[in-house]
Design an enzyme around this catalytic site. Structure first.
Site, short mmCIF file in Angstrom:
data_model
loop_
_atom_site.label_atom_id
_atom_site.label_comp_id
_atom_site.label_asym_id
_atom_site.label_seq_id
_atom_site.Cartn_x
_atom_site.Cartn_y
_atom_site.Cartn_z
N ARG A 98 0.80 -1.24 0.00
CA ARG A 98 0.00 0.00 0.00
C ARG A 98 0.82 1.27 0.00
NH1 ARG A 98 -3.15 -3.16 -2.25
NH2 ARG A 98 -4.78 -4.17 -1.05
N SER A 179 -12.30 -12.64 -1.36
CA SER A 179 -11.64 -11.36 -1.61
C SER A 179 -10.15 -11.63 -1.57
CB SER A 179 -12.04 -10.35 -0.53
OG SER A 179 -11.13 -9.28 -0.56
N1 ARG Z 1 -5.89 -8.62 6.37
C1 ARG Z 1 -4.76 -8.42 5.54
C2 ARG Z 1 -4.14 -7.08 5.81
O1 ARG Z 1 -4.76 -6.26 6.40
C3 ARG Z 1 -5.06 -8.65 4.09
C4 ARG Z 1 -5.87 -7.62 3.42
C5 ARG Z 1 -6.18 -8.05 2.05
N2 ARG Z 1 -6.90 -7.07 1.32
C6 ARG Z 1 -7.95 -7.38 0.56
N3 ARG Z 1 -8.52 -6.40 -0.07
N4 ARG Z 1 -8.39 -8.61 0.42
O2 ARG Z 1 -3.02 -6.84 5.46
#
Ligand code: ARG
Length: 426
Positions: A98, A179
């Site tokens: 990110r 997802s």
């Molecule tokens: N829970 C994990 C994190 O916060 C994975 C997030 C994955 N994002 C998604 N849009 N599926 O880093």
């Protein structure tokens, strides 16, 4: 020129959410959309198609940016130095990508004179926090828009209806019930049946790893060489970090190594069930840890464990560009000098075991460690060491025995402080 619309830079993936975002930003916010597609090593079948989609949906520009080298060298390198695992388990796959994407969004905003940046995250996850904190730290004058948090399209069907009504092409392929977010460092899978923590992850969620049951019957050995904390060669061949990570994903994945299934605490206060496959990340961190065990002085190693946890938490919580993380990085950097040497890993049916280690900077001393001939350790010196090391406890024990308040947990009847303690009186 005066009627030129203001511009927004959108983090675009090509999925339904971010496609609807393009149209929504135009219609609801009256903005020209510049889409940015980042290649962070995710699975895809052609990002040019994603670009065409963005333009067909109405973006005035779409930039496809290959971020993989930068991701490996400027982000994953730090994660390796930190042996970074949130809650001792999750190697921060999404959390690491990110800030990198955010950095590019900000650069594009500057280049195109955009005052706005938009992302397609929901209001319930960590990713929105990471994008927004990163963007704000890089340029506090930018305004962030999160359409998915604002619009009233609750279900996927409502979203598809909105898309059809507004001329946004709706994907014809059946959407995965999960997802998924993936990159060079691994894959995160959530939602669908996984939302029941009692249900074993179905085999079809995994794409980077073979199931351990179906993995090769022969073990495979891999040698990873590190120079100042960074992997620099694999099986004797010098290679760049990006390529080493890709190769490790391949080898470790083939042997069914790197699947995780966990309950995780999100920053927003929700516990969620998350599955990850992180074959290369775990293998490299395992190897890096093993080398550090050999070359780091004890107090440095022990203190580093605490910093590693704090580092992972800061990055998980979106603070990549914060002064706090910068401070941790400074500590980590000093520890990585001389983390140079080679680790031998053995992959076999879901496991990766460190079976060999060597380094010119090894602090392992055969003469001190051996129980055989040639032992140079001063056994007699141990007596004085133990006397002083245990002195304060000895003074304490003497006094408590005299006062008859000996608090041993081993069942002494005079342990009055512990009476009624359920762990003692079981
Ligand atoms: N829970 C994990 C994190 O916060 C994975 C997030 C994955 N994002 C998604 N849009 N599926 O880093």
């Amino acid at each position: 020129m005066s009627d030129q619309k203001e511009r927004v830079v959108l983090a675009y993936s090509g999925g339904l959410d971010t496609s609807v975002c393009i149209k929504w930003l135009q219609d609801e916010k009256n903005l020209d959309v510049i889409a940015v597609v980042g290649d962070v090593g995710q699975e895809h079948d052609g990002l040019e198609k994603v670009k065409e989609r963005a333009l067909a949906t109405g973006a005035i520009e779409c930039l496809v940016i290959d971020m993989r080298e930068k991701f490996a060298n400027d982000y994953l390198s730090y994660a390796i130095a930190a042996n970074a695992m949130y809650e001792n388990k999750y190697p921060l796959v999404s959390a690491l990508s990110r800030p990198l994407i955010a950095r590019h969004l900000v650069e594009v905003a500057h280049e195109f004179g955009a005052k706005y940046i938009a992302h397609g995250c929901t209001g319930k996850g960590n990713d929105q926090v990471r994008f927004e904190c990163s963007i704000t730290m890089l340029d506090p004058t930018l305004t962030i828009i999160a359409p998915v948090r604002e619009w009233d399209l609750k279900t996927r069907n409502e979203e598809m209806d909105w898309a059809s009504a507004h001329g946004v092409e709706v994907p014809t392929t059946k959407k995965s019930p999960y997802s998924i977010d993936d990159n060079l460092w691994g894959r995160a899978i959530e939602c669908g049946v996984l939302e029941d923590p009692w249900i074993e992850p179905p085999e079809d969620i995994w794409t980077m790893t073979t199931s351990p049951e179906a993995a090769p019957d022969e073990p495979e050995y891999v040698e990873i060489e590190f120079a100042d904390g960074l992997p620099c060669a694999i099986n004797g061949e010098k290679d760049g970090l990006l390529s080493i990570i890709e190769k490790m994903n391949e080898i470790a994945g083939k042997h069914g190594y790197g699947r995780l299934d966990m309950i995780e605490n999100r920053l927003v206060g929700v516990k969620s069930r998350e599955c990850y496959e992180v074959p290369g990340a775990l293998a490299l961190i395992e190897a890096h840890r093993a080398l550090e065990a050999l070359v780091l002085e004890r107090a440095v190693l022990h203190n580093k464990l605490g910093i590693e946890q704090s580092w992972a938490e800061a990055v998980y919580n979106g603070l990549w560009f914060s002064p706090l993380k910068e401070g941790y990085d400074a500590f980590l950097a000093t520890t990585q000098l001389c983390v140079t040497g080679t680790i031998r890993l053995k992959f076999y049916k879901g496991n990766a075991t460190v079976v060999g280690r060597k380094s010119d900077f090894s602090l392992y001393s055969y003469e001190l460690a051996t129980y055989d001939e040639g032992d140079m350790f001063d056994h007699k010196a141990a007596k004085g060491f133990i006397d002083l090391h245990g002195l304060t406890s000895k003074v304490w024990a003497r006094n408590r025995h005299e006062q008859n308040v000996w608090t041993s947990v081993f069942g002494d009847e005079s342990a009055r402080w512990l009476k009624g303690n359920p762990w003692i009186n079981r």
